[in-house]
Enzyme design. Structure first.
Site, PDB file in Angstrom:
ATOM      1  N   VAL A 149      20.094  21.661  30.128  1.00  0.00           N
ATOM      2  CA  VAL A 149      19.577  20.876  29.009  1.00  0.00           C
ATOM      3  C   VAL A 149      18.161  20.374  29.288  1.00  0.00           C
ATOM      4  O   VAL A 149      17.863  19.925  30.387  1.00  0.00           O
ATOM      5  CB  VAL A 149      20.503  19.663  28.745  1.00  0.00           C
ATOM      6  CG1 VAL A 149      19.936  18.779  27.636  1.00  0.00           C
ATOM      7  CG2 VAL A 149      21.907  20.134  28.376  1.00  0.00           C
ATOM      8  N   CYS A 150      17.300  20.460  28.261  1.00  0.00           N
ATOM      9  CA  CYS A 150      16.009  19.764  28.324  1.00  0.00           C
ATOM     10  C   CYS A 150      15.705  19.239  26.916  1.00  0.00           C
ATOM     11  O   CYS A 150      16.501  19.396  26.001  1.00  0.00           O
ATOM     12  CB  CYS A 150      14.895  20.662  28.846  1.00  0.00           C
ATOM     13  SG  CYS A 150      14.367  21.968  27.737  1.00  0.00           S
ATOM     14  N   GLY A 151      14.565  18.624  26.758  1.00  0.00           N
ATOM     15  CA  GLY A 151      14.236  17.976  25.495  1.00  0.00           C
ATOM     16  C   GLY A 151      14.317  18.907  24.299  1.00  0.00           C
ATOM     17  O   GLY A 151      14.950  18.605  23.297  1.00  0.00           O
TER      18      GLY A 151
ATOM     19  N   MET B 186      18.379  18.432  23.711  1.00  0.00           N
ATOM     20  CA  MET B 186      19.056  17.135  23.810  1.00  0.00           C
ATOM     21  C   MET B 186      19.919  16.851  22.578  1.00  0.00           C
ATOM     22  O   MET B 186      20.949  16.193  22.677  1.00  0.00           O
ATOM     23  CB  MET B 186      18.025  16.011  23.989  1.00  0.00           C
ATOM     24  CG  MET B 186      17.449  15.940  25.373  1.00  0.00           C
ATOM     25  SD  MET B 186      18.700  15.646  26.636  1.00  0.00           S
ATOM     26  CE  MET B 186      18.859  13.896  26.486  1.00  0.00           C
TER      27      MET B 186
END
Lengths: 149, 89
Positions: free
Chosen positions: B7-9, B40
């Site tokens: 997961v990242c932004g 996210m």
């Protein structure tokens, strides 16, 4: 693939930047100059850091700015700015940042090859140190070529 | 099968790099899993067995146990160590 995108137009060496935002704008400038992204793309990638924090500092000394494909990417692209004077991103263990990449992706997958080659490069700490120490853009491109050869 | 998400932004950059690193580490460790990369927003609405993300997102996952935080997402050693620790628990 990475070397199709990183060339003397998109790899630049700078002495420093005012702050992380300035560094992102400087690093993205070649992509604007070559009409690979729109102005709003640069704003979007800065906004993303303001919203989510400096998670774009992906490894010690290395930042990868990007926004979403729909934020104004015209063609898949990447640039690399080397800052002689490290920049503080408030990224805990990974500050100061000396290599700043800006990635423009056109969808969620097609830049996979570019990123996987960038990873190979970033996993090679002696190559990364040589890039940071270099004062010549064409030498940096040669270093990258050697890693990917 | 075990479902791991990175997961990242925005789900475009870091999470994809992390996915590639996790891919090769889980292969080395012989862990059978499906790995996807999410942003996210997605991770808030969907379930995964294990979430791997960067240390900058620690606050976003406060109180959740199935999360591993990584400082250097291209460093296979760090990810390997943390994955082994996680599965030993």
């Amino acid at each position: 693939m990475l070397l199709d995108l990183l060339n003397e137009e998109t790899v630049k060496i700078y002495s420093g930047a005012k702050d992380w935002e300035d560094a992102g704008r400087i690093a993205g400038q070649p992509l604007l100059d070559n009409e690979m992204v729109e102005d709003r793309y640069i704003d979007a990638m800065i906004d993303s850091v303001k919203k989510y924090g400096p998670y774009i500092v992906i490894a010690p000394g290395i930042a990868l700015f990007h926004a979403r494909p729909e934020d104004g990417v015209k063609t898949m692209c990447i640039s690399l700015a080397v800052f002689k004077k490290g920049i503080i991103f408030n990224a805990q263990k990974n500050d100061p940042v000396k290599l700043v990449f800006v990635l423009g992706a056109i969808d969620s997958e097609s830049h996979l090859q570019v990123l996987s080659e960038a990873m190979l490069l970033l996993q090679d700490s002696s190559a990364v140190n040589s890039i940071i120490a270099s004062n010549d853009e064409s030498e940096i491109i040669r270093i990258i070529k050697n890693v990917l050869a | 099968m075990l479902k791991i998400v990175t997961v990242c932004g925005l789900g475009v950059g870091s999470s994809l790099i992390l996915k590639m690193t996790v891919d090769s580490v889980t292969k080395e460790l012989g862990i059978k899993c499906n790995i996807e990369h999410w942003d996210m927003g997605t991770v808030k609405g969907r379930k995964a067995d294990l979430i791997i993300t960067t240390s900058e997102f620690e606050k976003s996952f406060e109180g959740q146990e199935n999360v591993i935080f990584i400082d250097n997402i291209v460093d296979k050693k760090e990810i390997k160590t943390k994955l082994v620790q996680y599965f030993d628990k």
